[in-house]
Design an enzyme around this catalytic site. Structure first.
Site, PDB file in Angstrom:
ATOM      1  NE  ARG A  58     -33.746  -0.228  23.650  1.00  0.00           N
ATOM      2  CZ  ARG A  58     -32.872   0.756  23.640  1.00  0.00           C
ATOM      3  NH1 ARG A  58     -32.102   0.969  24.709  1.00  0.00           N
ATOM      4  NH2 ARG A  58     -32.741   1.535  22.579  1.00  0.00           N
ATOM      5  CD  GLU A  96     -31.055  10.565   9.536  1.00  0.00           C
ATOM      6  OE1 GLU A  96     -31.605   9.827   8.690  1.00  0.00           O
ATOM      7  OE2 GLU A  96     -29.957  10.313  10.059  1.00  0.00           O
ATOM      8  CE  LYS A 101     -30.998  -1.139  20.355  1.00  0.00           C
ATOM      9  NZ  LYS A 101     -32.292  -1.654  19.871  1.00  0.00           N
ATOM     10  CE  LYS A 127     -35.986   3.326  17.597  1.00  0.00           C
ATOM     11  NZ  LYS A 127     -36.036   1.913  17.185  1.00  0.00           N
ATOM     12  CE  LYS A 178     -39.812   3.923  19.562  1.00  0.00           C
ATOM     13  NZ  LYS A 178     -39.653   2.535  19.118  1.00  0.00           N
ATOM     14  CB  SER A 189     -42.357   1.375  26.488  1.00  0.00           C
ATOM     15  OG  SER A 189     -40.951   1.619  26.405  1.00  0.00           O
ATOM     16  CE1 TYR A 230     -46.450  -0.374  23.251  1.00  0.00           C
ATOM     17  CE2 TYR A 230     -45.519   1.723  23.964  1.00  0.00           C
ATOM     18  CZ  TYR A 230     -45.388   0.526  23.285  1.00  0.00           C
ATOM     19  OH  TYR A 230     -44.218   0.226  22.645  1.00  0.00           O
TER      20      TYR A 230
END
Length: 329
Positions: free
Chosen positions: A206, A239, A223, A196, A254, A280, A319
């Site tokens: 968000r 990872e 982040k 991610k 992602k 998004s 979506y």
């Protein structure tokens, strides 16, 4: 050798193109993200995500029944938590009668065979908008992981089939797996957000959950200390392999389109299903450009979905799932 071999023979009609097509999108490819809010009778469009909605539990029930009728059999649940229930340690995340727990039960009661995955992260519950506990300007890793493990058990208890930790804390997959095993939830799966990235494409999400990091003193403004650097490639393999060793059943990349090289790298390395989240911002860009008349919405949507699957995705969180399936009908 030309003229004996003419590649265009296999492109000469829709019938032959369909017959030899290498990559096909089907309803079973999709994992449908759903945003849940408190209240009743709420179907609230998200301004930065046209034609996508926050749903109260009664409308969540209607939505999952419609998804099932369309052949969409898997959902990923997110909740928008009221500000008065937020704190720095995600207390509300562990509430057995919290919104996420009620949402899981609502889906399972409405459609028992629907596969339910749940977001496991602290940012919807955090007064600081971070995926972990904040202290002295840092995001605490091990203390956050303890809460994430408890949250995962709470979701499993409510009926979740898979938990989906999206936080990128070190060691959280092992801790979650051990917590689930200790509580007897041996059949509850884990879909790890393994690669991610700290992407600029998460803004509308968000907005949907009111979960952006807050801009106050002694709190990180982004982040980047836990999500991956967008410039890194080999780190994603590291990872992902670690998450599999720790007990992940499915791994995720992602965002989607900007990271298709990562999807293929991981697909070549692992023997577990690979999920991709078409995020998004990717959704919003297509919607906005199509609204301006600058591109063909459906054609670009399907081209991007095909690209994600062609790169190696077994699962696409998108979506666009309903839009795409309607075109298939």
């Amino acid at each position: 050798m030309y003229p004996l071999i003419r590649n265009r023979r296999l492109r000469s009609s829709e019938a032959i193109r369909s017959l030899v097509r290498e990559t096909i999108i089907t309803p079973s490819d999709f994992l449908v993200p759903l945003f849940v809010v408190e209240g009743k009778g709420i179907k609230e469009e998200i301004p930065s995500m046209p034609n996508y909605y926050r749903l109260s539990l009664d409308n969540l029930e209607k939505e999952v029944k419609e998804l099932w009728r369309m052949g969409l059999c898997s959902v990923l649940l997110f909740v928008k938590v009221p500000d008065n229930l937020k704190d720095n340690i995600g207390s509300e995340a562990l509430n057995e009668n919290g919104l996420m727990q009620l949402a899981i039960k609502t889906v399972k009661n409405a459609c028992p065979e629907m596969l339910v995955m749940t977001d496991v992260a602290l940012d919807p519950y955090s007064s600081y908008g971070h995926d972990g506990i904040v202290a002295d300007g840092q995001i605490l890793n091990d203390e956050s992981v303890e809460v994430l493990a408890e949250m995962s058990v709470s979701h499993a208890k409510a009926g979740a089939d898979f938990v989906a930790p999206s936080d990128m804390m070190d060691g959280r997959i092992l801790s979650i797996r051990e917590a689930l095993e200790d509580e007897g939830y041996t059949n509850t799966g884990i879909m790890a957000y393994s690669a991610k990235y700290a992407s600029a494409l998460y803004g509308p999400f968000r907005d949907a959950l009111d979960s952006a990091p807050v801009d106050i003193k002694n709190v990180p403004k982004d982040k980047k200390t836990y999500q991956m650097d967008s410039a890194n490639r080999s780190e994603a393999i590291k990872e992902t392999l670690m998450d599999i060793e720790e007990g992940a059943d499915i791994v995720m990349v992602k965002p989607g389109l900007c990271y298709l090289d990562i999807v293929r790298d991981i697909k070549n390395e692992v023997d577990v299903p690979v999920a991709v989240y078409q995020v998004s911002g990717e959704y919003a860009m297509i919607k906005a450009a199509a609204e301006k008349g600058w591109l063909d919405h459906d054609a670009v949507m399907m081209e991007q979905l095909l690209a994600i699957k062609r790169a190696g995705a077994n699962i696409i969180a998108s979506y666009f799932a309903k839009d795409a399936v309607k075109l298939m009908g």
